[in-house]
Design an enzyme around this catalytic site. Structure first.
Site, PDB file in Angstrom:
ATOM      1  N   ARG A  15       0.900  -1.188  -0.178  1.00 43.40           N
ATOM      2  CA  ARG A  15      -0.056  -0.010  -0.155  1.00 43.40           C
ATOM      3  C   ARG A  15       0.891   1.114  -0.042  1.00 43.40           C
ATOM      4  NH1 ARG A  15      -3.799  -1.466   4.879  1.00 43.40           N
ATOM      5  NH2 ARG A  15      -1.932  -2.172   5.782  1.00 43.40           N
ATOM      6  N   LYS A  75       1.326   2.363   7.053  1.00 43.37           N
ATOM      7  CA  LYS A  75       1.605   1.397   8.244  1.00 43.37           C
ATOM      8  C   LYS A  75       2.454   2.258   9.195  1.00 43.37           C
ATOM      9  CE  LYS A  75       0.412  -1.794   9.543  1.00 43.37           C
ATOM     10  NZ  LYS A  75      -0.864  -2.303  10.230  1.00 43.37           N
ATOM     11  N   TYR A  94      -1.524   5.057  10.285  1.00 40.48           N
ATOM     12  CA  TYR A  94      -1.892   4.156  11.208  1.00 40.48           C
ATOM     13  C   TYR A  94      -0.728   3.977  12.236  1.00 40.48           C
ATOM     14  CZ  TYR A  94      -6.032   2.707   8.544  1.00 40.48           C
ATOM     15  OH  TYR A  94      -7.287   2.726   7.698  1.00 40.48           O
ATOM     16  N   HIS A  96      -1.427   2.484  15.816  1.00 43.86           N
ATOM     17  CA  HIS A  96      -1.747   1.188  16.795  1.00 43.86           C
ATOM     18  C   HIS A  96      -0.610   1.151  17.799  1.00 43.86           C
ATOM     19  CE1 HIS A  96      -4.772  -0.246  14.038  1.00 43.86           C
ATOM     20  NE2 HIS A  96      -3.600  -0.105  12.814  1.00 43.86           N
ATOM     21  N   GLU A 118      -6.399   5.627  12.938  1.00 45.03           N
ATOM     22  CA  GLU A 118      -7.238   4.733  13.733  1.00 45.03           C
ATOM     23  C   GLU A 118      -8.101   5.341  14.837  1.00 45.03           C
ATOM     24  OE1 GLU A 118      -3.416   3.852  15.802  1.00 45.03           O
ATOM     25  OE2 GLU A 118      -4.130   4.052  13.980  1.00 45.03           O
ATOM     26  N   SER A 134     -11.189  -1.892   7.856  1.00 46.06           N
ATOM     27  CA  SER A 134     -12.132  -2.728   8.736  1.00 46.06           C
ATOM     28  C   SER A 134     -13.045  -3.503   7.820  1.00 46.06           C
ATOM     29  CB  SER A 134     -12.775  -2.030   9.872  1.00 46.06           C
ATOM     30  OG  SER A 134     -11.970  -1.317  10.933  1.00 46.06           O
ATOM     31  N   ALA A 268      -8.127  -8.273  15.178  1.00 43.99           N
ATOM     32  CA  ALA A 268      -7.717  -7.353  16.201  1.00 43.99           C
ATOM     33  C   ALA A 268      -6.027  -7.382  16.574  1.00 43.99           C
ATOM     34  CB  ALA A 268      -8.577  -7.514  17.371  1.00 43.99           C
ATOM     35  N   ASP A 270      -3.878  -5.959  15.339  1.00 44.46           N
ATOM     36  CA  ASP A 270      -3.070  -4.648  15.268  1.00 44.46           C
ATOM     37  C   ASP A 270      -2.992  -3.993  16.540  1.00 44.46           C
ATOM     38  OD1 ASP A 270      -2.020  -4.319  12.807  1.00 44.46           O
ATOM     39  OD2 ASP A 270      -4.018  -3.849  11.833  1.00 44.46           O
TER      40      ASP A 270
END
Length: 372
Positions: A15, A75, A94, A96, A118, A134, A268, A270
């Site tokens: 990506r 990421k 993102y 996380h 997120e 998601s 889940a 991540d």
């Protein structure tokens, strides 16, 4: 503003933070964009496409991080990328952070302004920048779960939908949000026997109205989870506590009670995973066995369908990227409390309470960290 787009370096992550179309939109707003060479090559966006959109091409990530006012990724930054971030530089991606202390410490040390896709919200309290991935992960979970049930993958050798005269597989989905709903839709489409567990009666009612008698909806309790997981062929963990570590809802003792060859898919992961036996895997080696049960715990599931995922993500992130570029990060954050909810780290301070609590670190209100 100069916006930088480095190539993703996580294993099998194709990506890219901005599509050529998004680049063109930023240039239309008067900004500049620099893209690392081959950043989008894996999904059909070559350097020529970015040049045609108006971007300049940098030979390496070091040049991107050194020059850009804002770095847009997909990421979470890896250790080498955290080391290149600098004081006041905006990072939009993102993150996380709740299950990832080293990354949190790296972002704090850098002094950057880190905004997490997120945890950005909308006026309904939803997570609009998490939702596209998601949706992808939910749909993929059934696809990969069906594959893992095949015998040569370590599964029990069941066809998800069965055939006339042979029972369909039992699919249990823990969590009825965006991922869980999309997983249920795919599993029912493949004619499996599907049960969704959730603590929200409103969400269960919505699922019941949408899918009717095809879908079994159950209020989630410890007892309900034990009862349904133990007899399942495929369990999909789709729980989410925004910005926080996922709760461990399936114990190791319960995994031991599952039939050999059953499959767990942990969407889940991540956020640390919702099965006690989960640990993050990669697309190189996506599964492992624990107590005879196949575990699929790839931490960047949507990366497997990178072109679809990139385009879906850009549709959601572009308005926020433009706001940050047009107004500057301080003004954009102040004017949009939903974007402010995405601020996780700023100028050496943790600004998201769930992340601070997860790591026992000091929390500072976002406005204070920004000097407002």
């Amino acid at each position: 503003m100069l916006v930088g787009v480095p190539k993703e370096i996580k294993a099998h992550e194709y990506r890219v933070g901005l599509t050529p179309s998004s680049v063109r939109e930023l240039l239309h707003h008067g900004h500049q964009v620099v893209v690392e060479t081959n950043a989008g090559a894996g999904i059909g966006f070559d350097d020529a496409a970015y040049r045609a959109a108006g971007a300049s091409i940098a030979p390496n990530a070091k040049d991107i991080f050194a020059k850009a006012d804002m770095v847009v990724k997909v990421k979470e930054p890896q250790a080498s990328e955290c080391a290149m971030l600098r004081e006041g530089q905006v990072l939009f991606t993102y993150l996380h952070l709740a299950p990832d202390l080293p990354q949190t410490q790296g972002l704090v040390k850098s002094g950057c302004v880190a905004i997490a896709y997120e945890t950005v919200t909308d006026r309904h309290g939803r997570l609009p920048l998490l939702a596209p991935m998601s949706e992808v992960a939910g749909r993929m979970s059934v696809q990969v779960g069906a594959h893992c049930l095949e015998k040569y993958q370590g599964g029990s050798g069941m066809l998800l939908g069965g055939v006339p005269g042979v029972a369909a597989a039992k699919v249990v989905i823990i969590g009825g949000g965006v991922s869980g709903t999309n997983a249920a839709r795919m599993a029912m489409g493949m004619e499996a026997h599907v049960t969704v567990l959730d603590k929200s009666l409103a969400q269960l009612a919505d699922l019941d109205m949408r899918f009717g008698g095809q879908l079994n909806t159950i209020y989630s309790t410890v007892d309900a989870i034990e009862q349904h997981v133990a007899g399942a062929d495929l369990v999909i963990g789709a729980v989410l506590v925004p910005g926080a570590a996922a709760p461990k809802l399936v114990s190791e003792e319960l995994v031991k009670k599952m039939r050999p060859g059953s499959v767990l898919v942990d969407i889940a992961i991540d956020q640390g995973g919702c099965f006690a036996t989960s640990h993050a895997t990669t697309h190189d080696k996506p599964t492992y066995m624990v107590h005879g049960v196949v575990h699929y715990c790839v931490a960047n599931m949507p990366g497997a369908v990178a072109r679809t995922s990139t385009m879906a993500l850009n549709n959601a992130t572009l308005p926020f990227t433009l706001a940050l570029a047009d107004k500057g990060h301080k003004k954009a954050l102040v004017e949009d409390p939903h974007l402010m909810n995405g601020l996780n780290v700023a100028h050496g301070q943790v600004t998201y309470k769930a992340v601070a609590e997860a790591h026992g670190m000091k929390y500072m209100a976002p406005q204070q960290a920004l000097g407002l």
